[in-house]
Write a protein that holds these residues in place. Structure first.
Motif, mmCIF file in Angstrom:
data_model
loop_
_atom_site.group_PDB
_atom_site.id
_atom_site.type_symbol
_atom_site.label_atom_id
_atom_site.label_comp_id
_atom_site.label_asym_id
_atom_site.label_seq_id
_atom_site.Cartn_x
_atom_site.Cartn_y
_atom_site.Cartn_z
ATOM 1 N N UNK A 1 0.394 -1.300 -0.219
ATOM 2 C CA UNK A 1 0.356 0.348 0.009
ATOM 3 C C UNK A 1 1.107 1.399 0.236
ATOM 4 N N UNK A 2 0.060 2.566 -0.194
ATOM 5 C CA UNK A 2 0.986 4.085 -0.148
ATOM 6 C C UNK A 2 1.659 3.669 1.242
ATOM 7 N N UNK A 3 0.706 3.567 2.301
ATOM 8 C CA UNK A 3 2.151 3.463 3.612
ATOM 9 C C UNK A 3 3.059 2.581 3.767
ATOM 10 N N UNK A 4 2.708 0.900 2.471
ATOM 11 C CA UNK A 4 4.160 0.763 3.242
ATOM 12 C C UNK A 4 3.575 -0.426 3.164
ATOM 13 N N UNK A 5 1.628 -1.021 3.978
ATOM 14 C CA UNK A 5 1.568 -1.539 4.395
ATOM 15 C C UNK A 5 1.578 -3.015 3.867
ATOM 16 N N UNK A 6 1.220 -4.315 4.186
ATOM 17 C CA UNK A 6 0.957 -5.536 3.303
ATOM 18 C C UNK A 6 -0.418 -5.744 3.772
ATOM 19 N N UNK A 7 -1.145 -6.432 3.695
ATOM 20 C CA UNK A 7 -2.239 -7.202 3.093
ATOM 21 C C UNK A 7 -2.138 -8.295 3.080
ATOM 22 N N UNK A 8 -1.618 -8.825 2.411
ATOM 23 C CA UNK A 8 -0.942 -10.621 2.039
ATOM 24 C C UNK A 8 0.438 -10.535 1.863
ATOM 25 N N UNK A 9 0.691 -10.936 3.239
ATOM 26 C CA UNK A 9 1.962 -11.135 3.043
ATOM 27 C C UNK A 9 2.751 -12.714 2.716
ATOM 28 N N UNK A 10 3.882 -12.380 1.923
ATOM 29 C CA UNK A 10 4.907 -13.293 1.503
ATOM 30 C C UNK A 10 4.856 -14.556 2.173
#
Length: 157
Positions: free
Chosen positions: A83-92
């Motif tokens: 996301x724009x703030x660096x957040x990730x919803x689906x992590x690797x």
């Protein structure tokens, strides 16, 4: 009555929106864990699979099911990036990879499932007509053809 192309396209759009909502909800909740149990994956898979089956069963249209599936996969891909703030919803992680492949597999299964309502139906009359002339047809004593065959509409009486 035939369904017009406008209503068919509108049903595809509605199915894509519903699929997108379920895809977002499942993607956000897929990482929920209750101890060692991946509750988010289980509930998300059941919900996404159920809506795909419901759309396929209610509309009898592979196009609507495909539209719902594309909505699910599209929203999954859209919100699974950084996301724009660096957040990730689906992590690797293993859970993230399972979720991505699970949704894609559910969509493929629901769209590719055969339609059993269009399969030919064999009846006793067709078998009787197909029997060779030399083979006698045995009748059951006390049972008429109407009683033996029952209601031909498939409904139980």
């Amino acid at each position: 009555m035939r369904i017009g192309w406008i209503s068919r396209v509108l049903s595809w759009i509605a199915a894509a929106l519903v699929g997108g909502v379920f895809g977002v909800a499942g993607t956000i909740g897929h990482s929920l864990m209750w101890g060692p149990i991946p509750a988010g994956l289980i509930v998300g898979a059941i919900a996404c699979g159920a809506i795909l089956v419901a759309i396929r069963a209610l509309t009898h249209d592979r196009g609507a099911t495909l539209a719902a599936g594309l909505g699910m996969v599209g929203m999954l891909l859209l919100i699974s990036g950084v996301g724009p703030g660096g957040s990730v919803v689906v992590e690797d992680t293993l859970s993230g990879r399972i979720w991505i492949y699970l949704v894609a597999g559910l969509v493929l299964l629901a769209v590719a499932w055969p339609s059993f309502s269009r399969l030919p139906v064999r009846t006793v009359a067709a078998e009787r007509d197909a029997a060779p002339a030399s083979a006698p047809i045995t009748e059951v004593p006390g049972v008429t053809g109407e009683t033996r065959l029952g209601d031909r509409t498939g409904r139980e009486s």
